[in-house]
Scaffold this motif. Structure first.
Motif, short mmCIF file in Angstrom:
data_model
loop_
_atom_site.label_atom_id
_atom_site.label_comp_id
_atom_site.label_asym_id
_atom_site.label_seq_id
_atom_site.Cartn_x
_atom_site.Cartn_y
_atom_site.Cartn_z
N ASP A 137 -2.83 11.78 -10.00
CA ASP A 137 -2.62 11.53 -11.42
C ASP A 137 -1.18 11.10 -11.70
O ASP A 137 -0.94 10.14 -12.43
N ILE A 138 -0.23 11.78 -11.11
CA ILE A 138 1.19 11.43 -11.27
C ILE A 138 1.43 9.99 -10.80
O ILE A 138 2.12 9.21 -11.46
N MET A 139 0.86 9.65 -9.65
CA MET A 139 1.10 8.33 -9.05
C MET A 139 0.58 7.19 -9.91
O MET A 139 1.26 6.19 -10.10
N LEU A 141 0.86 -1.18 0.00
CA LEU A 141 0.00 0.00 0.00
C LEU A 141 0.89 1.22 0.00
O LEU A 141 1.83 1.32 0.80
N GLY A 142 0.60 2.17 -0.87
CA GLY A 142 1.29 3.45 -0.90
C GLY A 142 0.36 4.52 -0.36
O GLY A 142 -0.83 4.56 -0.71
N ILE A 143 0.88 5.37 0.50
CA ILE A 143 0.09 6.42 1.12
C ILE A 143 0.80 7.75 0.91
O ILE A 143 1.98 7.89 1.24
N VAL A 144 0.08 8.71 0.35
CA VAL A 144 0.61 10.06 0.21
C VAL A 144 -0.42 11.01 0.77
O VAL A 144 -1.60 10.96 0.41
N GLU A 145 0.02 11.86 1.68
CA GLU A 145 -0.84 12.86 2.30
C GLU A 145 -0.33 14.24 1.89
O GLU A 145 0.71 14.69 2.34
N SER A 146 -1.08 14.88 1.01
CA SER A 146 -0.70 16.20 0.49
C SER A 146 -1.25 17.30 1.39
O SER A 146 -2.34 17.19 1.92
N ARG A 147 -0.48 18.35 1.55
CA ARG A 147 -0.93 19.48 2.36
C ARG A 147 -1.91 20.37 1.59
O ARG A 147 -2.49 21.29 2.15
N SER A 148 -2.11 20.09 0.30
CA SER A 148 -3.00 20.88 -0.54
C SER A 148 -3.95 19.97 -1.30
O SER A 148 -3.54 18.93 -1.83
N ILE A 149 -5.21 20.37 -1.39
CA ILE A 149 -6.20 19.59 -2.13
C ILE A 149 -5.89 19.62 -3.62
O ILE A 149 -5.89 18.58 -4.29
N SER A 177 5.53 4.63 -7.57
CA SER A 177 4.42 5.57 -7.53
C SER A 177 4.59 6.61 -6.42
O SER A 177 4.45 7.82 -6.64
N VAL A 178 4.93 6.14 -5.22
CA VAL A 178 5.14 7.04 -4.08
C VAL A 178 6.36 7.94 -4.32
O VAL A 178 6.32 9.14 -4.03
N ALA A 179 7.42 7.39 -4.90
CA ALA A 179 8.62 8.18 -5.20
C ALA A 179 8.30 9.29 -6.20
O ALA A 179 8.83 10.41 -6.10
N ALA A 180 7.43 9.00 -7.14
CA ALA A 180 7.03 10.02 -8.12
C ALA A 180 6.32 11.17 -7.42
O ALA A 180 6.54 12.35 -7.74
N ALA A 181 5.47 10.85 -6.44
CA ALA A 181 4.79 11.91 -5.68
C ALA A 181 5.79 12.69 -4.83
O ALA A 181 5.74 13.92 -4.78
N ASP A 182 6.70 11.97 -4.19
CA ASP A 182 7.72 12.62 -3.36
C ASP A 182 8.56 13.61 -4.18
O ASP A 182 8.93 14.67 -3.68
N GLY A 183 8.85 13.26 -5.42
CA GLY A 183 9.71 14.09 -6.26
C GLY A 183 8.99 15.15 -7.06
O GLY A 183 9.62 15.87 -7.84
N ALA A 184 7.69 15.27 -6.89
CA ALA A 184 6.91 16.20 -7.71
C ALA A 184 7.00 17.65 -7.26
O ALA A 184 6.54 18.55 -7.96
N GLY A 185 7.57 17.90 -6.09
CA GLY A 185 7.77 19.27 -5.65
C GLY A 185 6.63 19.88 -4.85
O GLY A 185 6.65 21.07 -4.56
N TYR A 186 5.65 19.10 -4.49
CA TYR A 186 4.54 19.60 -3.68
C TYR A 186 4.78 19.29 -2.20
O TYR A 186 5.45 18.31 -1.87
#
Length: 182
Positions: free
Chosen positions: A20-22, A4-12, A55-64
């Motif tokens: 989408d990136i993930m 399971l990959g979990i990403v919690e963004s500070r922005s909606i 997938s999670v690494a892509a989110a981590d590297g997206a700059g958000y």
């Protein structure tokens, strides 16, 4: 699907882009994505370990700005089930409640807790109506629940708000925290 990959963004808005990136970065399934309190956006993806990590690494590297990101390998089936809905609880054992500063670290801690002990994960509450925090409820005999709560506390570190074990909770307390069988 074992991870399971979990990403919690500070922005909606950023969360929408990150979801989408993930899913485009690797062969993963978008399990759940949506807003949680405090204007955050939670994304859960599932698949094999390598795909979920990519997938999670892509989110981590997206700059958000992220509140958290994790890849959980060999995810406990209890965690997946509890994310979907509270589990019916039979009998009166101990009750453990672990409160976390954010959602993503709470899910990771719940997984570690049930993997270390024979306690059962009865419920995970994520973000809605509790200011972006999370908590989870464990049941079982006192020793198992204490062992699970200790594992969660170790996992959470500074993300721990509070953790308690109630050795023999009153049935009204159990009903307040866990759905009882009918």
């Amino acid at each position: 699907m074992d991870s399971l990959g979990i990403v919690e963004s500070r922005s909606i808005a950023a969360g929408a882009v990150l979801a989408d990136i993930m899913v485009k970065a690797a062969n993963v399934t978008l399990v759940k994505a949506g807003t949680i309190c405090s204007g955050r956006y939670m994304i859960h993806v599932a698949g094999d370990r390598s795909s979920v990590a990519t997938s999670v690494a892509a989110a981590d590297g997206a700059g958000y700005a992220l509140a958290g990101s994790y890849t959980i390998s060999n995810i406990s089936r209890q965690v997946i089930d509890a994310l979907k809905r509270p589990i019916a609880m039979a009998g009166h054992g101990a009750l453990g409640v672990v409160e976390c500063r954010n959602v993503s670290s709470g899910i990771v801690a719940a997984d570690k807790a049930v993997k270390r002990s024979t306690a059962l994960l009865a419920r995970i509450v994520t973000g809605q109506g509790i200011n972006g925090k999370s908590y989870f409820v464990l049941t079982g005999d006192v020793a198992s629940v204490e062992e699970a709560v200790d594992a969660a506390k170790e996992s959470l570190g500074k993300n721990l708000m509070e953790a308690v074990v109630i050795p023999s909770p009153d049935s009204s307390v159990i009903n307040a925290f866990v759905v009882r069988p009918t």
